[in-house]
Design a protein around this motif. Sequence first.
Motif, PDB file in Angstrom:
ATOM      1  N   GLY A  10      36.823  54.959  45.452  1.00  0.00           N
ATOM      2  CA  GLY A  10      38.105  55.658  45.529  1.00  0.00           C
ATOM      3  C   GLY A  10      39.293  54.715  45.518  1.00  0.00           C
ATOM      4  O   GLY A  10      39.410  53.818  44.682  1.00  0.00           O
ATOM      5  N   PHE A  11      40.167  54.925  46.479  1.00  0.00           N
ATOM      6  CA  PHE A  11      41.432  54.197  46.538  1.00  0.00           C
ATOM      7  C   PHE A  11      41.209  52.702  46.738  1.00  0.00           C
ATOM      8  O   PHE A  11      41.904  51.873  46.139  1.00  0.00           O
ATOM      9  N   GLU A  12      40.237  52.342  47.571  1.00  0.00           N
ATOM     10  CA  GLU A  12      39.980  50.932  47.834  1.00  0.00           C
ATOM     11  C   GLU A  12      39.539  50.205  46.561  1.00  0.00           C
ATOM     12  O   GLU A  12      40.000  49.099  46.272  1.00  0.00           O
ATOM     13  N   ALA A  13      38.666  50.818  45.776  1.00  0.00           N
ATOM     14  CA  ALA A  13      38.213  50.214  44.521  1.00  0.00           C
ATOM     15  C   ALA A  13      39.367  50.097  43.535  1.00  0.00           C
ATOM     16  O   ALA A  13      39.513  49.080  42.847  1.00  0.00           O
ATOM     17  N   PHE A  14      40.194  51.133  43.471  1.00  0.00           N
ATOM     18  CA  PHE A  14      41.351  51.108  42.567  1.00  0.00           C
ATOM     19  C   PHE A  14      42.306  49.984  42.942  1.00  0.00           C
ATOM     20  O   PHE A  14      42.778  49.233  42.077  1.00  0.00           O
ATOM     21  N   MET A  15      42.585  49.826  44.233  1.00  0.00           N
ATOM     22  CA  MET A  15      43.529  48.792  44.661  1.00  0.00           C
ATOM     23  C   MET A  15      42.953  47.391  44.426  1.00  0.00           C
ATOM     24  O   MET A  15      43.698  46.469  44.101  1.00  0.00           O
ATOM     25  N   GLN A  16      41.646  47.227  44.562  1.00  0.00           N
ATOM     26  CA  GLN A  16      41.048  45.927  44.269  1.00  0.00           C
ATOM     27  C   GLN A  16      41.184  45.583  42.789  1.00  0.00           C
ATOM     28  O   GLN A  16      41.482  44.443  42.437  1.00  0.00           O
ATOM     29  N   LYS A  17      40.993  46.573  41.927  1.00  0.00           N
ATOM     30  CA  LYS A  17      41.131  46.338  40.489  1.00  0.00           C
ATOM     31  C   LYS A  17      42.582  46.028  40.123  1.00  0.00           C
ATOM     32  O   LYS A  17      42.849  45.134  39.310  1.00  0.00           O
ATOM     33  N   VAL A  18      43.518  46.763  40.720  1.00  0.00           N
ATOM     34  CA  VAL A  18      44.945  46.520  40.456  1.00  0.00           C
ATOM     35  C   VAL A  18      45.324  45.111  40.884  1.00  0.00           C
ATOM     36  O   VAL A  18      46.023  44.392  40.164  1.00  0.00           O
ATOM     37  N   THR A  19      44.862  44.696  42.060  1.00  0.00           N
ATOM     38  CA  THR A  19      45.175  43.354  42.557  1.00  0.00           C
ATOM     39  C   THR A  19      44.581  42.280  41.649  1.00  0.00           C
ATOM     40  O   THR A  19      45.234  41.272  41.363  1.00  0.00           O
ATOM     41  N   THR A  20      43.364  42.500  41.168  1.00  0.00           N
ATOM     42  CA  THR A  20      42.730  41.534  40.268  1.00  0.00           C
ATOM     43  C   THR A  20      43.498  41.419  38.959  1.00  0.00           C
ATOM     44  O   THR A  20      43.768  40.302  38.481  1.00  0.00           O
ATOM     45  N   VAL A  21      43.870  42.549  38.380  1.00  0.00           N
ATOM     46  CA  VAL A  21      44.606  42.534  37.113  1.00  0.00           C
ATOM     47  C   VAL A  21      45.968  41.871  37.290  1.00  0.00           C
ATOM     48  O   VAL A  21      46.381  41.040  36.468  1.00  0.00           O
ATOM     49  N   LEU A  22      46.666  42.196  38.376  1.00  0.00           N
ATOM     50  CA  LEU A  22      47.966  41.572  38.622  1.00  0.00           C
ATOM     51  C   LEU A  22      47.829  40.071  38.846  1.00  0.00           C
ATOM     52  O   LEU A  22      48.687  39.290  38.410  1.00  0.00           O
ATOM     53  N   GLY A  23      46.758  39.643  39.504  1.00  0.00           N
ATOM     54  CA  GLY A  23      46.526  38.210  39.707  1.00  0.00           C
ATOM     55  C   GLY A  23      46.304  37.488  38.394  1.00  0.00           C
ATOM     56  O   GLY A  23      46.810  36.380  38.185  1.00  0.00           O
ATOM     57  N   ILE A  24      45.550  38.109  37.492  1.00  0.00           N
ATOM     58  CA  ILE A  24      45.315  37.502  36.176  1.00  0.00           C
ATOM     59  C   ILE A  24      46.613  37.419  35.385  1.00  0.00           C
ATOM     60  O   ILE A  24      46.913  36.391  34.762  1.00  0.00           O
ATOM     61  N   ILE A  25      47.399  38.482  35.415  1.00  0.00           N
ATOM     62  CA  ILE A  25      48.695  38.483  34.718  1.00  0.00           C
ATOM     63  C   ILE A  25      49.609  37.406  35.293  1.00  0.00           C
ATOM     64  O   ILE A  25      50.289  36.685  34.557  1.00  0.00           O
ATOM     65  N   PHE A  26      49.619  37.267  36.621  1.00  0.00           N
ATOM     66  CA  PHE A  26      50.439  36.254  37.277  1.00  0.00           C
ATOM     67  C   PHE A  26      50.027  34.853  36.809  1.00  0.00           C
ATOM     68  O   PHE A  26      50.877  34.021  36.484  1.00  0.00           O
ATOM     69  N   PHE A  27      48.727  34.610  36.762  1.00  0.00           N
ATOM     70  CA  PHE A  27      48.214  33.300  36.339  1.00  0.00           C
ATOM     71  C   PHE A  27      48.596  33.000  34.895  1.00  0.00           C
ATOM     72  O   PHE A  27      49.037  31.889  34.573  1.00  0.00           O
ATOM     73  N   VAL A  28      48.447  33.976  34.020  1.00  0.00           N
ATOM     74  CA  VAL A  28      48.782  33.780  32.602  1.00  0.00           C
ATOM     75  C   VAL A  28      50.282  33.530  32.431  1.00  0.00           C
ATOM     76  O   VAL A  28      50.694  32.645  31.668  1.00  0.00           O
ATOM     77  N   LEU A  29      51.104  34.295  33.148  1.00  0.00           N
ATOM     78  CA  LEU A  29      52.555  34.084  33.058  1.00  0.00           C
ATOM     79  C   LEU A  29      52.955  32.709  33.578  1.00  0.00           C
ATOM     80  O   LEU A  29      53.827  32.051  33.004  1.00  0.00           O
ATOM     81  N   ALA A  30      52.328  32.260  34.662  1.00  0.00           N
ATOM     82  CA  ALA A  30      52.627  30.943  35.199  1.00  0.00           C
ATOM     83  C   ALA A  30      52.259  29.855  34.205  1.00  0.00           C
ATOM     84  O   ALA A  30      53.028  28.896  34.006  1.00  0.00           O
ATOM     85  N   LEU A  31      51.098  29.996  33.560  1.00  0.00           N
ATOM     86  CA  LEU A  31      50.722  29.006  32.541  1.00  0.00           C
ATOM     87  C   LEU A  31      51.659  29.030  31.339  1.00  0.00           C
ATOM     88  O   LEU A  31      52.007  27.973  30.800  1.00  0.00           O
ATOM     89  N   ALA A  32      52.085  30.225  30.940  1.00  0.00           N
ATOM     90  CA  ALA A  32      53.027  30.324  29.824  1.00  0.00           C
ATOM     91  C   ALA A  32      54.362  29.680  30.181  1.00  0.00           C
ATOM     92  O   ALA A  32      54.976  29.004  29.338  1.00  0.00           O
ATOM     93  N   LEU A  33      54.815  29.855  31.410  1.00  0.00           N
ATOM     94  CA  LEU A  33      56.067  29.223  31.823  1.00  0.00           C
ATOM     95  C   LEU A  33      55.949  27.693  31.831  1.00  0.00           C
ATOM     96  O   LEU A  33      56.887  26.998  31.415  1.00  0.00           O
ATOM     97  N   VAL A  34      54.831  27.181  32.274  1.00  0.00           N
ATOM     98  CA  VAL A  34      54.626  25.730  32.259  1.00  0.00           C
ATOM     99  C   VAL A  34      54.622  25.213  30.819  1.00  0.00           C
ATOM    100  O   VAL A  34      55.229  24.187  30.513  1.00  0.00           O
ATOM    101  N   TYR A  35      53.942  25.934  29.942  1.00  0.00           N
ATOM    102  CA  TYR A  35      53.885  25.505  28.547  1.00  0.00           C
ATOM    103  C   TYR A  35      55.284  25.526  27.913  1.00  0.00           C
ATOM    104  O   TYR A  35      55.658  24.579  27.220  1.00  0.00           O
ATOM    105  N   ILE A  36      56.028  26.594  28.147  1.00  0.00           N
ATOM    106  CA  ILE A  36      57.371  26.702  27.549  1.00  0.00           C
ATOM    107  C   ILE A  36      58.309  25.648  28.127  1.00  0.00           C
ATOM    108  O   ILE A  36      59.103  25.043  27.404  1.00  0.00           O
ATOM    109  N   SER A  37      58.222  25.399  29.413  1.00  0.00           N
ATOM    110  CA  SER A  37      59.141  24.424  30.015  1.00  0.00           C
ATOM    111  C   SER A  37      58.807  22.994  29.606  1.00  0.00           C
ATOM    112  O   SER A  37      59.679  22.131  29.660  1.00  0.00           O
TER     113      SER A  37
END
Length: 78
Positions: free
Chosen positions: A49-76
């Motif tokens: 239910g809600f707990e599984a959904f929130m774990q998936k959301v947190t995982t996806v947001l963490g991956i997006i955060f990591f990719v954006l951070a790497l893209a910012l390092v590359y661009i800078s």
Amino acid sequence: MYNILLTLLIIVAVLIIIAVMMQPAKTDNASTALSGGAAELFSKQKPRGFEAFMQKVTTVLGIIFFVLALALVYISSH
């Protein structure tokens, strides 16, 4: 481009904080604090239910955060 990625990174960071705060609290007692929770390692039920959904959301947001951070390092650096 750098400013857009930086803005997206800040938005994702805030969303990660909100997602983590919305996750249900796991009740730990004194015995799990002292033993490290080893007794509950194999008795853990699959989140549903809600707990599984929130774990998936947190995982996806963490991956997006990591990719954006790497893209910012590359661009800078270029």
